[in-house]
Write an enzyme that holds these catalytic residues in place. Sequence first.
Site, short mmCIF file in Angstrom:
data_model
loop_
_atom_site.label_atom_id
_atom_site.label_comp_id
_atom_site.label_asym_id
_atom_site.label_seq_id
_atom_site.Cartn_x
_atom_site.Cartn_y
_atom_site.Cartn_z
N SER A 172 0.81 -1.22 0.00
CA SER A 172 0.00 0.00 0.00
C SER A 172 0.84 1.27 0.00
CB SER A 172 -0.97 0.01 1.20
OG SER A 172 -1.79 -1.15 1.19
N ARG A 173 2.09 1.16 -0.44
CA ARG A 173 3.00 2.30 -0.51
C ARG A 173 3.32 2.91 0.86
NH1 ARG A 173 3.29 0.14 -4.82
NH2 ARG A 173 3.42 1.14 -6.85
N LEU A 174 3.09 2.17 1.93
CA LEU A 174 3.43 2.65 3.28
C LEU A 174 4.85 2.17 3.62
CD1 LEU A 174 0.05 2.05 5.15
CD2 LEU A 174 0.90 4.14 4.06
#
Length: 213
Positions: free
Chosen positions: A191-193
């Site tokens: 999730s691009r975290l």
Amino acid sequence: MTRNIADIRRDYEGGRLDETQLPDRPMPLFDEWLALALDAEGEDANAMTLATVDSQGFPHARVVLLKGADDQGLKFFSNYHSHKGSELANVPQAALVFWWPSLARQIRVEGSVEQVSEQESDAYFASRPRASQLGAWVATQSVVIPGRQWLEERENRFEQAYEGQDIPRPVHWGGYRLVPEMIEFWQGQPSRLHDRIRFERRDDHWHRFRLAP
């Protein structure tokens, strides 16, 4: 091109970077990541993008090979008269980027650059394959040449000149050491975290921060 590159995506995944488990200095973590990358990426693991700036402020980047890393800095070798050599002579600061796709990991390094000692350059040059040693004599890196044949003819001439003897290191060829002031570790996450941990050196002490993805 038939494929729309805007549609290319990858959901990254990797182990978490937990500040409570990290060292106070960046190089032990760098060594750990590099060792894992050498297993995962093979002979390309020590490839790194080197970014320099010329006297007019224009940036330039290319891929070079890491040839040593310790608490003093990160070491690479090149022709001192090349474009990058001229840029580093005028602006002795640079940035490095390592990217290991199979591990979803990136390391960024920024700092000042200095030439290594002649003894270090001599020792590394002596360890190179003979063909690579000859290549350092053939031409000044980055200069315009008339063609491939010119290159091969010069190689033949130097090969004959040094036949049966050791090849000395050219005075215009040697090592550089980037002395890091900042090292940032990036671990891809879903999730691009992503996890981003930055080490910055201030007054000879390292300080650690977590950055937003």
